[in-house]
Design an enzyme around this catalytic site. Structure first.
Site, PDB file in Angstrom:
ATOM      1  N   LYS A  71       0.840  -1.205   0.000  1.00 37.93           N
ATOM      2  CA  LYS A  71       0.000   0.000   0.000  1.00 37.93           C
ATOM      3  C   LYS A  71       0.867   1.244   0.000  1.00 37.93           C
ATOM      4  O   LYS A  71       2.056   1.208   0.358  1.00 37.93           O
ATOM      5  CB  LYS A  71      -0.960   0.032   1.195  1.00 37.93           C
ATOM      6  N   PRO A 114       9.380  -5.498   0.772  1.00 41.39           N
ATOM      7  CA  PRO A 114      10.395  -5.458   1.839  1.00 41.39           C
ATOM      8  C   PRO A 114       9.771  -5.112   3.193  1.00 41.39           C
ATOM      9  O   PRO A 114       8.765  -4.402   3.259  1.00 41.39           O
ATOM     10  CB  PRO A 114      11.364  -4.355   1.385  1.00 41.39           C
ATOM     11  N   ASP A 146      -3.160  -1.301  10.308  1.00 42.67           N
ATOM     12  CA  ASP A 146      -3.389  -1.266   8.862  1.00 42.67           C
ATOM     13  C   ASP A 146      -4.087  -2.514   8.324  1.00 42.67           C
ATOM     14  O   ASP A 146      -4.378  -2.591   7.139  1.00 42.67           O
ATOM     15  CB  ASP A 146      -2.049  -1.158   8.109  1.00 42.67           C
ATOM     16  N   SER A 200       1.131  -6.435   7.329  1.00 43.45           N
ATOM     17  CA  SER A 200      -0.313  -6.235   7.524  1.00 43.45           C
ATOM     18  C   SER A 200      -1.101  -6.829   6.371  1.00 43.45           C
ATOM     19  O   SER A 200      -2.168  -7.427   6.565  1.00 43.45           O
ATOM     20  CB  SER A 200      -0.627  -4.739   7.614  1.00 43.45           C
TER      21      SER A 200
HETATM   22  O1  C5P Z   1      -0.816  -0.913  15.122  1.00 42.47           O
HETATM   23  P1  C5P Z   1       0.584  -1.265  14.776  1.00 42.47           P
HETATM   24  O2  C5P Z   1       1.079  -2.474  15.533  1.00 42.47           O
HETATM   25  O3  C5P Z   1       0.818  -1.355  13.313  1.00 42.47           O
HETATM   26  O4  C5P Z   1       1.477  -0.045  15.254  1.00 42.47           O
HETATM   27  C1  C5P Z   1       2.849  -0.160  15.538  1.00 42.47           C
HETATM   28  C2  C5P Z   1       3.288   0.998  16.414  1.00 42.47           C
HETATM   29  O5  C5P Z   1       3.287   2.219  15.659  1.00 42.47           O
HETATM   30  C3  C5P Z   1       2.407   1.289  17.616  1.00 42.47           C
HETATM   31  O6  C5P Z   1       2.781   0.519  18.711  1.00 42.47           O
HETATM   32  C4  C5P Z   1       2.667   2.760  17.853  1.00 42.47           C
HETATM   33  O7  C5P Z   1       3.885   2.944  18.541  1.00 42.47           O
HETATM   34  C5  C5P Z   1       2.863   3.291  16.448  1.00 42.47           C
HETATM   35  N1  C5P Z   1       1.626   3.860  15.878  1.00 42.47           N
HETATM   36  C6  C5P Z   1       1.169   5.085  16.350  1.00 42.47           C
HETATM   37  N2  C5P Z   1       0.030   5.630  15.805  1.00 42.47           N
HETATM   38  C7  C5P Z   1      -0.643   4.991  14.808  1.00 42.47           C
HETATM   39  C8  C5P Z   1      -0.191   3.753  14.320  1.00 42.47           C
HETATM   40  C9  C5P Z   1       0.965   3.209  14.875  1.00 42.47           C
HETATM   41  O8  C5P Z   1       1.774   5.677  17.232  1.00 42.47           O
HETATM   42  N3  C5P Z   1      -1.751   5.561  14.300  1.00 42.47           N
END
Ligand code: C5P
Length: 284
Positions: A13, A93, A135, A102
């Site tokens: 994406k 990657p 995501d 995701s």
């Molecule tokens: O949700 P996901 O595991 O993909 O997010 C990884 C990390 O990225 C989260 O733990 C957070 O630190 C950061 N994040 C964030 N705000 C978002 C998405 C991700 O701070 N909207």
């Protein structure tokens, strides 16, 4: 019961627009983002019913794979175990901001839904997906979606046509590290002005200053894309990959042969059709 192997493409994406607000109490940052599934760069996910679960993906320990966690969440939702082997063929990657992990997780949900004839609709799969990562819900549906909240509240959108070249600087960036760097830098107003419908009106990535701070070599990649003819460039999500935008596909293909780290010529993909069966016969 269960059928044979189901194969689902897991596209990369691109966030054509990524406005980021201040860190909230839940540890996440509110976003306003236009996410577009890409044609031209994808992983392939095969799900085959089997007595026990296996998730094969080069370079990722199976229990750390988001596909494994997606199956945990799906089993919890339906209240029974789904033995299956998941084989992920990687081309996207890791730590590039292209959503590979995701997308693999979402493709695993879509493929398991078909392989076990669960009959779950997109809304149910998206709810399961949202618990796996910010995501993942987007990739269940694909196409182009505005996302708000921490990225999991979706609204169908249209993507402008574009001819992009994805380029990778060689190393990856950790999403939490980029968000932590974002917290230390001056930020643009959030959500700020309404984005326009065309590419120029949409392009924004508030994580760019943070990513450059962590990986100064991104400036060289940005320059290389522009020297190769890109009229605009953008960081992919939290990086480290970048996309340059070109006047037409031929220009993007020419740039591909000269930009270091050039990976794939990409454009917007069609929305995923959850009900199309791509089943293949089981291997004997
Ligand atoms: O949700 P996901 O595991 O993909 O997010 C990884 C990390 O990225 C989260 O733990 C957070 O630190 C950061 N994040 C964030 N705000 C978002 C998405 C991700 O701070 N909207």
């Amino acid at each position: 019961m269960s059928g044979g192997r189901v194969r689902v493409e897991a596209p990369a994406k691109l966030n054509l627009h990524l406005a980021v607000g201040a860190l909230a109490d839940d540890g996440y940052h509110p976003v306003r983002t236009l996410m577009v599934a890409l044609d031209g760069l994808s992983d392939t996910v095969d799900v085959t019913p089997a007595p026990a679960r296996r998730v094969r993906c080069p370079g990722v320990a199976e229990r750390h794979n988001l596909a494994w966690r997606a199956l945990d969440a799906l089993e919890a939702h339906i209240g029974r175990a789904l033995g299956c082997e998941v084989e992920i063929t990687k081309r996207i990657p890791a730590q590039a901001g292209l959503g590979g992990g995701s997308s693999d997780a979402a493709a695993t949900l879509v493929a398991a839904n078909r392989a076990f004839a669960l009959g779950l609709g997109a809304d149910v799969l998206e709810t399961v997906a949202a618990a796996v990562g910010s995501d993942v819900a987007f990739f269940v549906r694909g196409g182009a979606q505005w996302a708000t909240g921490r990225g999991e509240v979706l609204r169908a959108a249209a993507s402008p046509t574009f001819h992009g070249l994805v380029a990778h600087p060689g190393g990856g960036l950790s999403t939490p590290a980029v968000y932590r760097a974002f917290d230390t830098l001056p930020a643009a107003a959030f959500p700020g002005p309404e984005p326009g419908p065309d590419l120029d009106g949409l392009l924004r990535n508030d994580l760019w200053p943070a990513a450059r701070r962590l990986m100064p070599g991104l400036d060289d990649l940005d320059r290389a894309l522009r020297h190769a003819g890109a009229h605009r460039t953008i960081l992919c999500g939290s990086g480290s990959a970048m996309v340059g935008f070109f006047a037409d596909r031929a220009a993007a293909e020419r740039a591909r042969s000269i930009v270091p780290g050039a990976l794939a010529v990409v454009g917007p993909a069609a929305q995923r059709d959850l009900h199309t069966r791509w089943d293949e016969p089981s291997p004997v």
